[in-house]
Write a protein that holds these residues in place. Structure first.
Motif, PDB file in Angstrom:
ATOM      1  N   THR A  14       3.660 -39.288   6.900  1.00  0.00           N
ATOM      2  CA  THR A  14       2.609 -38.467   7.513  1.00  0.00           C
ATOM      3  C   THR A  14       3.246 -37.522   8.540  1.00  0.00           C
ATOM      4  N   GLY A  15       2.599 -36.386   8.726  1.00  0.00           N
ATOM      5  CA  GLY A  15       3.161 -35.391   9.633  1.00  0.00           C
ATOM      6  C   GLY A  15       4.474 -34.853   9.107  1.00  0.00           C
ATOM      7  N   ALA A  16       4.485 -34.564   7.794  1.00  0.00           N
ATOM      8  CA  ALA A  16       5.729 -34.171   7.118  1.00  0.00           C
ATOM      9  C   ALA A  16       6.013 -32.676   7.208  1.00  0.00           C
ATOM     10  N   SER A  17       5.118 -31.921   7.813  1.00  0.00           N
ATOM     11  CA  SER A  17       5.279 -30.457   7.787  1.00  0.00           C
ATOM     12  C   SER A  17       6.142 -29.934   8.927  1.00  0.00           C
ATOM     13  N   ALA A  18       6.568 -30.790   9.840  1.00  0.00           N
ATOM     14  CA  ALA A  18       7.335 -30.306  11.003  1.00  0.00           C
ATOM     15  C   ALA A  18       8.122 -31.453  11.621  1.00  0.00           C
ATOM     16  N   GLY A  19       9.043 -31.086  12.506  1.00  0.00           N
ATOM     17  CA  GLY A  19       9.710 -32.041  13.392  1.00  0.00           C
ATOM     18  C   GLY A  19      10.329 -33.252  12.709  1.00  0.00           C
ATOM     19  N   ILE A  20      10.060 -34.413  13.296  1.00  0.00           N
ATOM     20  CA  ILE A  20      10.674 -35.669  12.846  1.00  0.00           C
ATOM     21  C   ILE A  20      10.218 -36.018  11.427  1.00  0.00           C
ATOM     22  N   GLY A  21       8.959 -35.733  11.113  1.00  0.00           N
ATOM     23  CA  GLY A  21       8.448 -36.029   9.775  1.00  0.00           C
ATOM     24  C   GLY A  21       9.174 -35.230   8.709  1.00  0.00           C
ATOM     25  N   ALA A  39       0.086 -33.760   5.500  1.00  0.00           N
ATOM     26  CA  ALA A  39      -0.142 -32.949   6.704  1.00  0.00           C
ATOM     27  C   ALA A  39      -1.206 -31.922   6.332  1.00  0.00           C
ATOM     28  N   ARG A  40      -1.708 -31.229   7.326  1.00  0.00           N
ATOM     29  CA  ARG A  40      -2.696 -30.180   7.011  1.00  0.00           C
ATOM     30  C   ARG A  40      -2.007 -28.977   6.390  1.00  0.00           C
ATOM     31  N   ARG A  41      -0.783 -28.658   6.861  1.00  0.00           N
ATOM     32  CA  ARG A  41      -0.073 -27.473   6.327  1.00  0.00           C
ATOM     33  C   ARG A  41       0.809 -27.897   5.153  1.00  0.00           C
ATOM     34  N   LYS A  42       0.128 -28.070   4.001  1.00  0.00           N
ATOM     35  CA  LYS A  42       0.778 -28.565   2.790  1.00  0.00           C
ATOM     36  C   LYS A  42       1.942 -27.665   2.340  1.00  0.00           C
ATOM     37  N   SER A  60      -2.483 -32.132   1.139  1.00  0.00           N
ATOM     38  CA  SER A  60      -3.164 -31.679   2.353  1.00  0.00           C
ATOM     39  C   SER A  60      -4.104 -32.782   2.842  1.00  0.00           C
ATOM     40  N   VAL A  61      -3.766 -33.363   3.977  1.00  0.00           N
ATOM     41  CA  VAL A  61      -4.579 -34.444   4.554  1.00  0.00           C
ATOM     42  C   VAL A  61      -4.758 -34.158   6.040  1.00  0.00           C
ATOM     43  N   ASP A  62      -6.010 -34.107   6.472  1.00  0.00           N
ATOM     44  CA  ASP A  62      -6.297 -34.082   7.906  1.00  0.00           C
ATOM     45  C   ASP A  62      -6.529 -35.527   8.331  1.00  0.00           C
ATOM     46  N   LEU A  63      -5.624 -36.046   9.131  1.00  0.00           N
ATOM     47  CA  LEU A  63      -5.658 -37.472   9.477  1.00  0.00           C
ATOM     48  C   LEU A  63      -6.831 -37.843  10.374  1.00  0.00           C
ATOM     49  N   THR A  64      -7.555 -36.853  10.883  1.00  0.00           N
ATOM     50  CA  THR A  64      -8.759 -37.177  11.653  1.00  0.00           C
ATOM     51  C   THR A  64      -9.967 -37.357  10.729  1.00  0.00           C
ATOM     52  N   ASN A  88       4.433 -43.784   9.134  1.00  0.00           N
ATOM     53  CA  ASN A  88       3.340 -43.220   9.925  1.00  0.00           C
ATOM     54  C   ASN A  88       3.947 -42.446  11.093  1.00  0.00           C
ATOM     55  N   ASN A  89       4.200 -41.179  10.859  1.00  0.00           N
ATOM     56  CA  ASN A  89       4.917 -40.369  11.850  1.00  0.00           C
ATOM     57  C   ASN A  89       4.004 -39.407  12.621  1.00  0.00           C
ATOM     58  N   ALA A  90       2.953 -38.904  11.981  1.00  0.00           N
ATOM     59  CA  ALA A  90       2.150 -37.835  12.601  1.00  0.00           C
ATOM     60  C   ALA A  90       1.640 -38.264  13.971  1.00  0.00           C
ATOM     61  N   MET A 156      -4.148 -40.241  27.478  1.00  0.00           N
ATOM     62  CA  MET A 156      -4.671 -40.555  26.135  1.00  0.00           C
ATOM     63  C   MET A 156      -3.523 -40.701  25.138  1.00  0.00           C
ATOM     64  N   TYR A 157      -2.481 -39.884  25.275  1.00  0.00           N
ATOM     65  CA  TYR A 157      -1.300 -40.034  24.419  1.00  0.00           C
ATOM     66  C   TYR A 157      -0.713 -41.425  24.628  1.00  0.00           C
ATOM     67  N   ARG A 158      -0.508 -41.783  25.910  1.00  0.00           N
ATOM     68  CA  ARG A 158       0.062 -43.103  26.216  1.00  0.00           C
ATOM     69  C   ARG A 158      -0.845 -44.228  25.730  1.00  0.00           C
ATOM     70  N   SER A 160      -2.915 -44.151  23.245  1.00  0.00           N
ATOM     71  CA  SER A 160      -2.857 -44.239  21.774  1.00  0.00           C
ATOM     72  C   SER A 160      -1.601 -44.983  21.341  1.00  0.00           C
ATOM     73  N   LYS A 161      -0.491 -44.758  22.036  1.00  0.00           N
ATOM     74  CA  LYS A 161       0.774 -45.399  21.657  1.00  0.00           C
ATOM     75  C   LYS A 161       0.810 -46.867  22.109  1.00  0.00           C
ATOM     76  N   CYS A 162       0.177 -47.183  23.271  1.00  0.00           N
ATOM     77  CA  CYS A 162       0.058 -48.597  23.685  1.00  0.00           C
ATOM     78  C   CYS A 162      -0.789 -49.350  22.664  1.00  0.00           C
TER      79      CYS A 162
HETATM   80  N1  LIG Z   1       9.447 -35.212  19.595  1.00  0.00           N
HETATM   81  C1  LIG Z   1       9.660 -36.160  20.493  1.00  0.00           C
HETATM   82  O1  LIG Z   1      10.435 -35.993  21.456  1.00  0.00           O
HETATM   83  C2  LIG Z   1       8.948 -37.490  20.391  1.00  0.00           C
HETATM   84  C3  LIG Z   1       9.156 -38.470  21.363  1.00  0.00           C
HETATM   85  C4  LIG Z   1       8.507 -39.699  21.242  1.00  0.00           C
HETATM   86  C5  LIG Z   1       7.661 -39.947  20.174  1.00  0.00           C
HETATM   87  N2  LIG Z   1       7.454 -38.953  19.259  1.00  0.00           N
HETATM   88  C6  LIG Z   1       6.517 -39.230  18.155  1.00  0.00           C
HETATM   89  O2  LIG Z   1       7.131 -38.826  16.942  1.00  0.00           O
HETATM   90  C7  LIG Z   1       6.125 -38.375  16.048  1.00  0.00           C
HETATM   91  C8  LIG Z   1       6.489 -36.985  15.517  1.00  0.00           C
HETATM   92  O3  LIG Z   1       6.639 -36.125  16.621  1.00  0.00           O
HETATM   93  P1  LIG Z   1       7.173 -34.613  16.436  1.00  0.00           P
HETATM   94  O4  LIG Z   1       7.652 -34.168  17.765  1.00  0.00           O
HETATM   95  O5  LIG Z   1       8.098 -34.526  15.269  1.00  0.00           O
HETATM   96  O6  LIG Z   1       5.790 -33.856  16.112  1.00  0.00           O
HETATM   97  P2  LIG Z   1       5.546 -32.318  15.687  1.00  0.00           P
HETATM   98  O7  LIG Z   1       6.825 -31.601  15.471  1.00  0.00           O
HETATM   99  O8  LIG Z   1       4.568 -31.751  16.681  1.00  0.00           O
HETATM  100  O9  LIG Z   1       4.807 -32.493  14.284  1.00  0.00           O
HETATM  101  C9  LIG Z   1       3.588 -33.173  14.234  1.00  0.00           C
HETATM  102  C10 LIG Z   1       3.270 -33.435  12.783  1.00  0.00           C
HETATM  103  O10 LIG Z   1       2.024 -34.161  12.737  1.00  0.00           O
HETATM  104  C11 LIG Z   1       1.148 -33.475  11.862  1.00  0.00           C
HETATM  105  N3  LIG Z   1      -0.247 -33.613  12.295  1.00  0.00           N
HETATM  106  C12 LIG Z   1      -0.748 -33.412  13.530  1.00  0.00           C
HETATM  107  N4  LIG Z   1      -2.091 -33.557  13.504  1.00  0.00           N
HETATM  108  C13 LIG Z   1      -2.421 -33.871  12.217  1.00  0.00           C
HETATM  109  C14 LIG Z   1      -3.642 -34.124  11.542  1.00  0.00           C
HETATM  110  N5  LIG Z   1      -4.824 -34.089  12.175  1.00  0.00           N
HETATM  111  N6  LIG Z   1      -3.615 -34.387  10.212  1.00  0.00           N
HETATM  112  C15 LIG Z   1      -2.435 -34.411   9.554  1.00  0.00           C
HETATM  113  N7  LIG Z   1      -1.245 -34.190  10.130  1.00  0.00           N
HETATM  114  C16 LIG Z   1      -1.241 -33.915  11.453  1.00  0.00           C
HETATM  115  C17 LIG Z   1       1.578 -32.015  11.891  1.00  0.00           C
HETATM  116  O11 LIG Z   1       1.213 -31.395  10.659  1.00  0.00           O
HETATM  117  P3  LIG Z   1       0.081 -30.259  10.474  1.00  0.00           P
HETATM  118  O12 LIG Z   1      -0.059 -29.551  11.777  1.00  0.00           O
HETATM  119  O13 LIG Z   1       0.621 -29.427   9.353  1.00  0.00           O
HETATM  120  O14 LIG Z   1      -1.141 -31.036  10.069  1.00  0.00           O
HETATM  121  C18 LIG Z   1       3.097 -32.157  11.983  1.00  0.00           C
HETATM  122  O15 LIG Z   1       3.650 -32.312  10.699  1.00  0.00           O
HETATM  123  C19 LIG Z   1       4.803 -38.442  16.810  1.00  0.00           C
HETATM  124  O16 LIG Z   1       4.112 -39.627  16.476  1.00  0.00           O
HETATM  125  C20 LIG Z   1       5.226 -38.446  18.256  1.00  0.00           C
HETATM  126  O17 LIG Z   1       4.282 -39.072  19.100  1.00  0.00           O
HETATM  127  C21 LIG Z   1       8.058 -37.742  19.342  1.00  0.00           C
END
Ligand SMILES: NC(=O)c1ccc[n+]([C@@H]2O[C@H](COP(=O)([O-])OP(=O)(O)OC[C@H]3O[C@@H](n4cnc5c(N)ncnc54)[C@H](OP(=O)(O)O)[C@@H]3O)[C@@H](O)[C@H]2O)c1
Length: 189
Positions: A14-21, A39-42, A60-64, A88-90, A156-158, A160-162
Motif C-alpha cells: 500500500t502507498g506504492a506510488s511514492a517514497g518508501i512504498g 494507491a490513489r495515483r495508480k 487505484s485504492v483510496d484507503l479511506t 502496509n506502508n501507506a 493524531m499521527y502519533r 494512529s501509530k501507537c
Molecule cells: N518518511 C519518513 O521519514 C518516515 C518516518 C517514519 C515512518 N514513516 C512511515 O512510512 C510510511 C511511508 O512514508 P513515506 O514518507 O514514504 O510516505 P509518502 O512518500 O508521503 O507516500 C505516502 C504514500 O501513501 C499513499 N496514500 C496516502 N493516502 C492514501 C489513501 N487515502 N489511499 C491510498 N494511498 C494513500 C500515497 O499514495 P497516493 O497519494 O497516490 O494515494 C503514497 O504512495 C508511512 O506509513 C509513514 O508513516 C515514514
C-alpha cells in the motif's frame, strides 16, 4: 517464508506510488515477486519500473474507503493470485493538534494510518487461510508510535501509530492462538 521461495508469489504494497512504498515495490520485483501496488495515483505505480517482466500491477485504492480496499483484494485474488506478502506502508502526516486542529484532518489520519490496516489485515489473513498460505504481513510504523516526539501537532499521527502497535501485537496473539503460521511484524522507521 524463505526469500528464495518468494519467486512469483504475490505481494501487495500500500502507498506504492511514492517514497518508501515505491522503493519497496522495486525491491520486491528485484527478488522475483509479482507486486501489486495500491494507491490513489495508480499511474505513478505503473510508471515506477519500465522492464518488470509483466510482474508489476497497480490498483487505484483510496484507503479511506473500506469498499475500495475489499474490492482491491478481491481483484488481486481473481486476477493475479492470492496474496503471500502484505506490506502496509501507506501513511499520512497532517499537522493537526487536538486543541487547534480540524475533525476532518483527524479522521483522514486515523482512517489512512490505522483503520485501513484493520481492513487490509483482515482481508489478507482471510485470503491466506483460504489458500493455505503461511504468509507475512508487515505494518510500517514510526518511532512516533513508541516515543513522544513532543509535538502537539503530531498528536493524531502519533496516536494512529501507537494504535498500530497495539493492533499488530493483538493480531499476532490471535494468529498464535489459532496455531496459524501467518506472521505479522512491524517495520520500524
Ligand atoms: N518518511 C519518513 O521519514 C518516515 C518516518 C517514519 C515512518 N514513516 C512511515 O512510512 C510510511 C511511508 O512514508 P513515506 O514518507 O514514504 O510516505 P509518502 O512518500 O508521503 O507516500 C505516502 C504514500 O501513501 C499513499 N496514500 C496516502 N493516502 C492514501 C489513501 N487515502 N489511499 C491510498 N494511498 C494513500 C500515497 O499514495 P497516493 O497519494 O497516490 O494515494 C503514497 O504512495 C508511512 O506509513 C509513514 O508513516 C515514514
Amino acid at each position: 517464508m524463505m526469500l528464495n521461495n518468494l519467486k512469483d508469489k504475490v505481494a501487495i504494497v500500500t502507498g506504492a506510488s511514492a517514497g518508501i512504498g515505491a522503493a519497496t515495490v522495486k525491491s520486491l520485483l528485484n527478488i522475483g515477486m509479482k507486486v501489486v501496488g495500491f494507491a490513489r495515483r495508480k499511474e505513478r505505480i505503473e510508471n515506477l519500473v519500465t522492464n518488470h517482466n509483466e510482474k508489476l500491477f497497480a490498483r487505484s485504492v483510496d484507503l479511506t474507503n473500506p469498499q475500495e480496499i475489499i474490492d482491491g483484494f478481491d481483484w488481486v485474488t481473481k486476477n493475479i493470485g492470492p496474496v503471500h506478502v502484505l506490506i502496509n506502508n501507506a501513511g499520512i502526516y497532517v499537522a493537526a493538534s487536538v486543541l487547534n486542529g480540524e475533525l476532518q484532518d483527524w479522521k483522514n489520519i486515523m482512517d489512512t494510518n490505522f483503520m485501513s490496516l484493520a481492513i487490509t489485515c483482515k482481508e489478507a489473513v482471510k485470503i491466506m487461510k483460504e489458500n493455505n498460505i503461511d504468509g507475512h504481513i508487515i505494518n510500517i510504523n514510526s518511532v512516533a508510535g513508541y516515543y513522544d516526539l513532543g509535538d502537539p501537532n503530531a498528536v493524531m499521527y502519533r496516536s494512529s501509530k501507537c494504535a498500530l502497535v497495539a493492533m499488530t501485537e493483538n493480531i499476532r496473539v490471535e494468529l498464535a492462538r489459532m496455531n496459524s503460521k501467518i506472521k505479522i511484524t512491524v517495520g520500524l522507521l
